[in-house]
Scaffold this motif. Structure first.
Motif, short mmCIF file in Angstrom:
data_model
loop_
_atom_site.label_atom_id
_atom_site.label_comp_id
_atom_site.label_asym_id
_atom_site.label_seq_id
_atom_site.Cartn_x
_atom_site.Cartn_y
_atom_site.Cartn_z
N THR A 545 -2.59 11.67 8.39
CA THR A 545 -3.74 11.84 8.06
C THR A 545 -4.86 12.36 9.34
OG1 THR A 545 -4.80 9.74 8.61
CG2 THR A 545 -3.86 9.92 6.66
N ASN A 546 -5.97 12.66 9.37
CA ASN A 546 -6.56 12.79 10.41
C ASN A 546 -7.73 11.44 10.93
OD1 ASN A 546 -5.80 15.31 10.66
ND2 ASN A 546 -7.06 15.96 8.87
N LEU A 547 -7.44 10.43 10.34
CA LEU A 547 -8.18 9.07 10.59
C LEU A 547 -8.28 8.99 12.21
CD1 LEU A 547 -6.91 6.70 7.95
CD2 LEU A 547 -9.40 7.66 8.12
N LEU A 548 -6.98 9.24 12.82
CA LEU A 548 -7.08 8.77 14.30
C LEU A 548 -7.04 10.12 15.15
CD1 LEU A 548 -4.55 5.55 14.44
CD2 LEU A 548 -7.05 5.77 14.80
N PRO A 549 -7.67 10.11 16.40
CA PRO A 549 -7.52 11.36 17.28
C PRO A 549 -6.04 11.61 17.84
CG PRO A 549 -8.42 9.55 18.36
CD PRO A 549 -8.28 9.11 17.01
N GLU A 550 -5.78 12.74 18.41
CA GLU A 550 -4.53 13.09 18.74
C GLU A 550 -3.58 11.72 19.78
OE1 GLU A 550 -2.21 16.74 21.10
OE2 GLU A 550 -4.45 16.78 20.48
N ASP A 551 -2.78 11.73 19.74
CA ASP A 551 -1.85 10.59 20.51
C ASP A 551 -2.45 9.16 20.17
OD1 ASP A 551 -0.38 12.44 21.87
OD2 ASP A 551 -1.76 12.51 23.44
N GLY A 552 -3.33 9.08 19.30
CA GLY A 552 -3.77 7.66 18.82
C GLY A 552 -2.84 6.64 18.27
N VAL A 553 -2.11 7.21 17.28
CA VAL A 553 -0.94 6.67 16.77
C VAL A 553 0.13 6.13 17.82
CG1 VAL A 553 0.70 6.85 15.04
CG2 VAL A 553 -1.79 7.48 14.36
N ASN A 554 0.49 7.12 18.40
CA ASN A 554 1.59 6.79 19.26
C ASN A 554 1.10 5.74 20.27
OD1 ASN A 554 3.36 8.36 18.18
ND2 ASN A 554 2.90 10.10 19.38
#
Length: 625
Positions: A545-554
């Motif tokens: 999804t687009n819930l988190l900014p780039e690299d946020g999930v990792n």
């Protein structure tokens, strides 16, 4: 070596990247160090000015800024700065100012360049930012465990042995003997192309055919297990192990492009790399008394320690321990039904919290509930279910799973209700996010059906996923509640400790570490309507999804893994030392590597919490956490 140089050497050797340098290299660095002192408020590095040193903080605190003048980081003892300018053009790219009176060790550019060009660990450290160093630290641990890096395809030595569901028992037994296999994959040949219909194992032959004295002409399909649990060929071996533990199966059909490619058994995994949690689960289901289960439970701490020492990651360990906990619960329910008789109406026994998330460790209590069929009549049926719940709860306590202090157990009549009441509970908690509702949300929104009519639990998961994702108000209040638990990181990136009782001068790696991460991951997962319960699987869903900014999930994944593995190692060391394991850690008991990367991980969590407030417009104020 002079006493002053020895003191410098001893200090450097406590902090990365210097703690991994060979002794002769460290001595070389120490012999070339210069020392500088900066009063509070003094500029240490000015943007664009020449810089010929790597700066190492001996004492004090420093603020590092971006080129725009925005604060980039606050760092203290053991941290380095100034490296980016040295790697490029020897001019300052990140200005720095002394926040306190600060003593700096200056490492000359030629020494820095020698280390950068000759030592890979040093180069990795100075080239990477905090979250990237954390990713590297997590990756190193994962790559050290064979179960984490090996694919299931490595275990497949032959094509699956298949048979039609109409084959006679005697023929099936002869085929298994001739092919020297412990299972047959049964195919439904009434459709084109034939599809997998079920599986029969040696155990099925003994318990369902021989023990029941079935005629040899009986179709093999009459005793097969349906609802096949399969796994893709590209999956890792550890994923197969977790699936077996979670579902209590000993054989997994391996599929590729929807077609069966082979069948792997528990013994295949054991031969590849022993993980003794599977033996504990096997022993659990061979016990006929609570006393027998209690004896098996004494092996759990040793199993936990062995997995830690074999470099299993937190997902493997948490899932294995949750699988063991599920197995104790399932066996107690079987024994309870044998004692009390069959249940008067269908029911589902639900695990909640860490067991439902597959994130259970050795320090845990029991959180559970019962979902009863809507035909449930309290006057007629509740005496049975109360007795069954009490038998299970008391049995779990005997096996080391302490009673829940908050009484979140099926013995509490509030948590032993028909499906329609549970639907009302969840709907009300989402539509009316008051303090008590939010407290329940943080517990009951991690749920898993582990025995009986598990479809009841799936219905509740779907209800939660649908309603929560549509209620921005609920998500906002959940976010506010989650922000009550913050990581133990102070203004200067120092650890914030408890100040009272037995936990004085410690910080709690569950309450202030893994729990805040799990809380914010749960909220993002609810927002995207995911049915996943495990935090790592929830992160996979969030990544789509687009819930988190780039690299946020990792970054969150790495932070959760590192905090969890430090907590796990702390408990394992306590068990090995003969102490009672807990979640309270003293900074001085951590290695410099752990201290440094824990700070990186806590900073990731702190940043993620700030984004949580922004993303869900969390209202001001506090709630029960």
């Amino acid at each position: 070596m002079q006493a002053e140089l020895i003191e410098i050497r001893n200090h450097l050797s406590q902090f990365p990247p210097f703690n991994e340098l060979p002794e002769e290299t460290l001595v070389y660095v120490v012999n070339n160090i210069e020392v500088a002192y900066f009063r509070a408020g003094t500029d240490i590095l000015t943007l664009g000015e020449p810089n010929n040193y790597l700066h190492y903080i001996r004492s004090g605190a420093v603020e590092v800024y971006r080129r725009t003048g925005i604060l980039f980081n606050r760092i203290t003892e053991g941290a380095v700065f100034g490296q980016f300018g040295l790697m490029l053009n020897k001019s300052v790219r990140f200005p720095a100012k002394a926040l306190e009176d600060t003593l700096i060790y200056l490492i000359p550019e030629p020494v820095f360049r020698h280390l950068w060009e000759t030592d890979d660990n040093f180069a990795d450290f100075v080239e990477l930012e905090d979250h990237t160093r954390l990713r590297t630290a997590v990756s190193r641990r994962e790559s050290s465990n064979k179960l984490m890096t090996a694919r299931i395809s490595r275990l497949i030595s032959r094509a699956p042995v298949t048979a039609p569901t109409t084959m006679r028992l005697q023929e099936a037994a002869r085929m298994m003997a001739e092919e020297s296999v412990s299972s047959l994959l049964l195919m439904d040949e009434s459709v084109e192309p034939p599809k997998m219909a079920g599986i029969v194992t040696n155990r099925d032959m003994r318990t369902r055919a021989l023990a029941e004295a079935l005629p040899s002409e009986t179709p093999i399909g009459d005793i097969m297990s349906t609802g096949l649990i399969t796994i893709p060929a590209h999956a890792f071996i550890f994923e197969a192990l977790l699936s077996m533990l979670h579902n209590n199966v000993h054989h997994l059909p391996v599929v590729e492009h929807g077609e069966p490619r082979g069948v792997i058994s528990l013994s295949d995994i054991i031969r590849h790399d022993t993980q003794s949690s599977v033996f504990v689960v096997s022993h659990i289901f061979h016990q006929d008394t609570v006393e027998g289960l209690k004896k098996v439970s004494r092996d759990v701490p040793d199993t936990f320690v062995r997995m830690v020492n074999e470099d299993a990651n937190s997902h493997m360990i948490g899932s294995a321990l949750a699988g063991i906990g599920r197995s104790f619960t399932q066996r107690l329910l079987e024994l309870g039904e044998a004692k009390l008789g069959p249940p008067p109406v269908p029911y589902c026994f639900m695990a909640l919290g860490s067991m439902a998330r597959d994130e259970q460790l050795v320090v845990t209590d029991q959180d559970n509930a019962m979902v009863l069929d809507d035909s449930f009549d309290p006057e007629q049926h509740d005496e049975y279910f109360l007795a069954l719940a009490k038998f299970v709860s008391d049995g779990l306590a005997e096996c080391g799973y302490s009673y829940c202090a908050g009484d979140i157990m099926a013995t509490n009549p509030k948590w032993r209700q028909p499906l329609r009441v549970w639907k009302e509970y969840f709907t009300d908690w989402i539509l009316n996010p008051k303090a008590e509702a939010l407290l329940h949300s943080s517990i009951f929104f991690d749920l898993d059906g582990i025995y009986g009519e598990t479809e009841f639990a799936e219905i509740l998961k779907k209800l939660v996923a649908e309603k929560a994702s549509r209620s921005q108000r609920f998500l906002a209040y959940m976010a506010r509640n989650a922000l009550n638990r913050t990581p133990p990181l102070g203004f200067f990136r120092t650890f914030v400790m408890e100040t009272d009782g037995k936990q004085n001068k410690t910080f709690n790696l569950k309450r202030r570490g893994t729990a805040p991460v799990s809380d914010l991951i749960r909220i993002h997962s609810l927002a995207c309507g995911s049915l996943a319960q495990n935090s790592f699987l929830r992160l996979r869903a969030i990544a789509k999804t687009n819930l988190l900014p780039e690299d946020g999930v990792n970054n969150l994944r790495d932070a959760l893994e590192f905090i969890a593995i430090v907590r796990i190692r702390h408990q394992a060391l306590a068990i090995e030392a003969g102490r009672e394991p807990d979640n309270n850690v003293r900074p001085e008991d951590l290695s410099p590597f752990e201290r440094s990367h824990l700070k990186d991980a806590f900073q990731v969590v702190s940043n993620a919490q700030r984004f949580l407030r922004y993303r869900y417009h969390a209202p001001a104020g506090r709630n029960i956490s």
